[in-house]
Design an enzyme around this catalytic site. Structure first.
Site, PDB file in Angstrom:
ATOM      1  N   ARG A  13      12.006  -5.901   4.573  1.00 38.09           N
ATOM      2  CA  ARG A  13      11.660  -4.607   4.218  1.00 38.09           C
ATOM      3  C   ARG A  13      12.741  -3.670   5.069  1.00 38.09           C
ATOM      4  O   ARG A  13      12.875  -3.710   6.528  1.00 38.09           O
ATOM      5  CB  ARG A  13      10.363  -4.376   4.732  1.00 38.09           C
ATOM      6  CG  ARG A  13       9.812  -2.826   4.699  1.00 38.09           C
ATOM      7  CD  ARG A  13       8.452  -2.805   4.501  1.00 38.09           C
ATOM      8  NE  ARG A  13       7.660  -2.851   5.967  1.00 38.09           N
ATOM      9  CZ  ARG A  13       6.343  -2.832   5.708  1.00 38.09           C
ATOM     10  NH1 ARG A  13       5.652  -2.544   4.719  1.00 38.09           N
ATOM     11  NH2 ARG A  13       5.615  -3.100   7.022  1.00 38.09           N
ATOM     12  N   ARG A  58      -9.306   0.658   9.204  1.00 37.91           N
ATOM     13  CA  ARG A  58      -8.885  -0.522   9.358  1.00 37.91           C
ATOM     14  C   ARG A  58     -10.011  -1.340  10.022  1.00 37.91           C
ATOM     15  O   ARG A  58      -9.928  -2.471  10.452  1.00 37.91           O
ATOM     16  CB  ARG A  58      -7.872  -0.567  10.207  1.00 37.91           C
ATOM     17  CG  ARG A  58      -6.521  -0.798   9.689  1.00 37.91           C
ATOM     18  CD  ARG A  58      -5.253  -0.832  10.478  1.00 37.91           C
ATOM     19  NE  ARG A  58      -3.964  -1.333  10.139  1.00 37.91           N
ATOM     20  CZ  ARG A  58      -3.121  -1.054   9.565  1.00 37.91           C
ATOM     21  NH1 ARG A  58      -3.233   0.317   8.992  1.00 37.91           N
ATOM     22  NH2 ARG A  58      -1.898  -1.661   9.120  1.00 37.91           N
ATOM     23  N   LYS A  93       0.821  -1.178  -0.032  1.00 43.41           N
ATOM     24  CA  LYS A  93      -0.065  -0.017  -0.062  1.00 43.41           C
ATOM     25  C   LYS A  93       1.040   1.203   0.140  1.00 43.41           C
ATOM     26  O   LYS A  93       0.581   2.233  -0.793  1.00 43.41           O
ATOM     27  CB  LYS A  93      -0.820   0.089   1.171  1.00 43.41           C
ATOM     28  CG  LYS A  93      -1.933  -1.147   1.185  1.00 43.41           C
ATOM     29  CD  LYS A  93      -2.644  -1.252   2.535  1.00 43.41           C
ATOM     30  CE  LYS A  93      -2.125  -1.156   3.885  1.00 43.41           C
ATOM     31  NZ  LYS A  93      -1.648  -2.515   4.249  1.00 43.41           N
ATOM     32  N   ARG A 147      -0.404  -8.810  13.396  1.00 41.59           N
ATOM     33  CA  ARG A 147      -0.933  -8.109  12.528  1.00 41.59           C
ATOM     34  C   ARG A 147      -1.973  -8.493  11.431  1.00 41.59           C
ATOM     35  O   ARG A 147      -2.817  -7.934  11.058  1.00 41.59           O
ATOM     36  CB  ARG A 147       0.181  -7.302  11.860  1.00 41.59           C
ATOM     37  CG  ARG A 147       0.844  -6.214  12.790  1.00 41.59           C
ATOM     38  CD  ARG A 147       2.345  -5.811  12.200  1.00 41.59           C
ATOM     39  NE  ARG A 147       2.553  -5.138  10.925  1.00 41.59           N
ATOM     40  CZ  ARG A 147       3.649  -5.045  10.376  1.00 41.59           C
ATOM     41  NH1 ARG A 147       4.656  -5.755  10.940  1.00 41.59           N
ATOM     42  NH2 ARG A 147       3.582  -4.478   9.297  1.00 41.59           N
ATOM     43  N   ARG A 152      11.476  -1.525  10.786  1.00 44.80           N
ATOM     44  CA  ARG A 152      10.344  -1.111  11.598  1.00 44.80           C
ATOM     45  C   ARG A 152      10.248  -2.275  12.892  1.00 44.80           C
ATOM     46  O   ARG A 152      10.730  -3.335  12.640  1.00 44.80           O
ATOM     47  CB  ARG A 152       8.924  -1.220  11.130  1.00 44.80           C
ATOM     48  CG  ARG A 152       8.675   0.137  10.368  1.00 44.80           C
ATOM     49  CD  ARG A 152       7.509  -0.101   9.408  1.00 44.80           C
ATOM     50  NE  ARG A 152       6.386  -0.859  10.124  1.00 44.80           N
ATOM     51  CZ  ARG A 152       5.460  -0.883   9.659  1.00 44.80           C
ATOM     52  NH1 ARG A 152       5.034  -0.300   8.379  1.00 44.80           N
ATOM     53  NH2 ARG A 152       4.290  -1.655  10.076  1.00 44.80           N
TER      54      ARG A 152
END
Ligand code: ADP
Ligand code: ZN
Length: 214
Positions: free
Chosen positions: A126, A87, A13, A171, A160
């Site tokens: 990531r 969300r 996203k 998550r 992160r």
């Protein structure tokens, strides 16, 4: 034009939102980025949300709706990309009300289709530029060999705190329990469009553009 990018963590996203910002003069509203900013600001709210985020749980509707409400002030002709918001169904209802009170509405919801194995791979690989937010991936888009961000030249790469396997499992579960019902919600409103999220970044961008220009 106001759009939502909807999909599980790691669906891409943020990467796609950044491309739309560059190409279409839209404004990206990422509640994840806003919450991470609040966290580094050391405010009371920031400290409260930090622990919740690190576990991979959702922050309260009240907090994120407040953040979005602040950012909707002012005139933005290019429109908004909502990234990581809404969300929950309560957030979706709040967004509809907020847009209405600003005399505008939601145009399209892009649901990004990916499979869970790809998500785990992507997220554990990531990193991002701490200066400009450019997203890197150890396999598909490694950090430049000279140690400088290809977008802004800074040498401040970050991973992160919630990009680890335990938080990621939480998550994903939060996504399936609380966020995936939005797929039915927007489908029922006739606003949902599916896009395959697994291709190359530019392929996915092309698919999103095709939906937006249709
Ligand atoms: P990702 O989509 O990769 O999980 P985000 O940056 O969008 O990452 O969100 C990171 C974390 O921030 C979430 O796991 C959650 O704790 C919090 N968060 C972000 N947006 C929301 C939201 N709309 N409602 C509740 N919590 C949120
Ligand atoms: Zn950078």
């Amino acid at each position: 034009m106001n759009i939502i990018l909807l999909g599980p963590p790691g669906a891409g996203k943020g990467t796609q939102a950044r491309k739309l910002v560059d190409e279409r003069n839209m404004i990206q509203l990422s509640t994840g980025d806003m919450l991470r900013e609040a966290k580094t600001s050391g405010t009371e709210m920031g400290n409260k949300v930090a622990a919740v985020m690190e576990r991979g749980e959702l922050v309260t509707d009240e907090i994120v709706i407040g953040l979005i409400e602040e950012k909707l002030q002012g005139d933005h002709a290019g429109g908004f990309i909502f990234d990581g918001f809404p969300r929950t169904l309560a957030q979706a209802d709040a967004l509809a009300d907020l847009l209405k009170s600003h005399g505008t509405q939601l145009d399209t919801v892009i649901a990004m289709e990916v499979n869970d194995d790809a998500l785990v791979d992507r997220i554990t690989a990531r990193s991002t530029c701490g200066n400009c937010g450019e997203v890197y991936n150890d396999h598909t888009k490694p950090q430049p060999a000279d140690g400088k961000c290809s977008n802004c030249g800074a040498s401040d790469f970050k991973r992160r705190a919630d990009d680890n396997e335990a938080s990621l499992r939480t998550r994903l579960m939060e996504y399936y329990k609380k966020t995936s019902p939005l797929i039915g919600y927007y489908h029922a409103k006739g606003q949902l469009q599916w896009v395959a999220g697994l291709g190359e970044i530019d392929e996915v961008a092309g698919a999103i553009s095709a939906v937006l220009d249709a």
